[in-house]
Design an enzyme around this catalytic site. Structure first.
Site, PDB file in Angstrom:
ATOM      1  N   CYS A  43       0.862  -1.155   0.132  1.00 27.26           N
ATOM      2  CA  CYS A  43       0.186  -0.003   0.033  1.00 27.26           C
ATOM      3  C   CYS A  43       0.846   1.260  -0.038  1.00 27.26           C
ATOM      4  CB  CYS A  43      -0.928  -0.150   1.249  1.00 27.26           C
ATOM      5  SG  CYS A  43      -0.095  -0.378   2.541  1.00 27.26           S
ATOM      6  N   HIS A 237      -1.835   1.079   7.382  1.00 30.16           N
ATOM      7  CA  HIS A 237      -2.280   0.982   6.168  1.00 30.16           C
ATOM      8  C   HIS A 237      -1.920   2.622   5.254  1.00 30.16           C
ATOM      9  CE1 HIS A 237      -4.102  -0.027   2.342  1.00 30.16           C
ATOM     10  NE2 HIS A 237      -5.152   1.161   2.384  1.00 30.16           N
TER      11      HIS A 237
END
Length: 276
Positions: A43, A237
């Site tokens: 990510c 994330h």
């Protein structure tokens, strides 16, 4: 081409692209391109790639394919890979694809003889301490605030050759076309996240933080924001917000591409800010 450099600054060793041919605005207008599938903890890579893809001068150059047409690099070439990637993302009809793999100046002033020593150091981004700041402009003010060196931390002046009290100040000597600001959100010892809200502007005037006395405004416009969610640097994330060539903002979260407004963009706990 001719580079105008301050005394003490070395000229570039090579020129990747002529300065006069750089176009800061989008040369092609289109909606946002494809998202990037997460291949397993990718990510952060996806978010950075998207921010670079929507950097107008870089995208203009890569979309023209001028680099690959003149590249003589044998074997691996990162620019060739980026050129292929940017063209795939912005020309893809799919919702998501698999991703391919400021100069600052340090000024020291001897408070004994008043001699000034300038040290020039190249930077790819400006890293700002946010512990005591609630805004990016406040963090920039702290960044250029003079620091006094004395006692055991004193400065040995090259002119008077004395270990003297000195004033040290960081300023930006030459601004870049693209400005990357990193907010130091991770504690350097524990790695824990500093989750406080730090406000950042859509338009940033850098003139106040330059080595030269403030003159005309030196304005930058926000075009990408990278965000980290999670408790620390070891987990969490990453996703980002980018301004596409159609003038609209989009949230890029791996394979997801969603249109959003500037109000949503400006209320994030940003990690990296991209201005041009």
């Amino acid at each position: 081409m001719t580079f105008v450099l301050a005394k003490g600054m070395a000229p570039p060793q090579s020129i990747l692209f002529p300065l006069e041919k750089i176009c800061m605005g989008w040369q092609q207008r289109q909606r946002a391109g494809a998202g990037l599938h997460n291949l397993g903890n990718t990510c952060y890579l996806n978010s950075v790639l998207q921010c670079l893809t929507y950097t107008p001068p870089l995208a203009n150059h890569l979309l023209s394919r001028q680099h690959s047409q003149s590249c003589h690099q044998q074997g691996f070439c990162m620019m060739c890979i980026m050129e292929a990637h940017v063209n795939r993302v912005l020309h893809s009809s799919a919702g998501a694809i698999l991703p391919w793999p400021v100069i600052t100046v340090l000024t020291l002033t001897c408070l004994s003889c008043k001699a000034v020593s300038d040290t020039y150091e190249p930077f790819l981004d400006i890293a700002l301490d946010i512990q005591a700041a609630s805004t990016v402009t406040g963090a920039l003010e702290d960044f250029v605030k003079p620091e006094q060196l004395d006692g055991e931390n004193g400065y040995k002046c090259s002119k008077c050759e004395q270990l003297a009290t000195a004033s040290k100040r960081l300023t930006i000597h030459r601004s870049s076309n693209v400005l990357t600001v990193c907010l130091k959100r991770f504690d350097p010892f524990s790695g824990r996240k500093i989750s406080k809200v730090v406000q950042y502007p859509e338009s940033l005037d850098l003139a106040t933080y330059m080595s030269q006395a403030p003159g005309e405004p030196l304005l930058y416009s926000l075009y990408a924001v990278l965000v980290h969610e999670g408790p620390g640097c070891q987990a969490g994330h990453y996703y980002c917000f980018v301004k596409a060539s159609d003038g609209h903002w989009y949230k890029m979260n791996d394979a997801s591409v969603e249109r959003c407004d500037i109000e949503m963009v400006l209320c994030q706990r940003a990690y990296l800010l991209f201005y041009a």
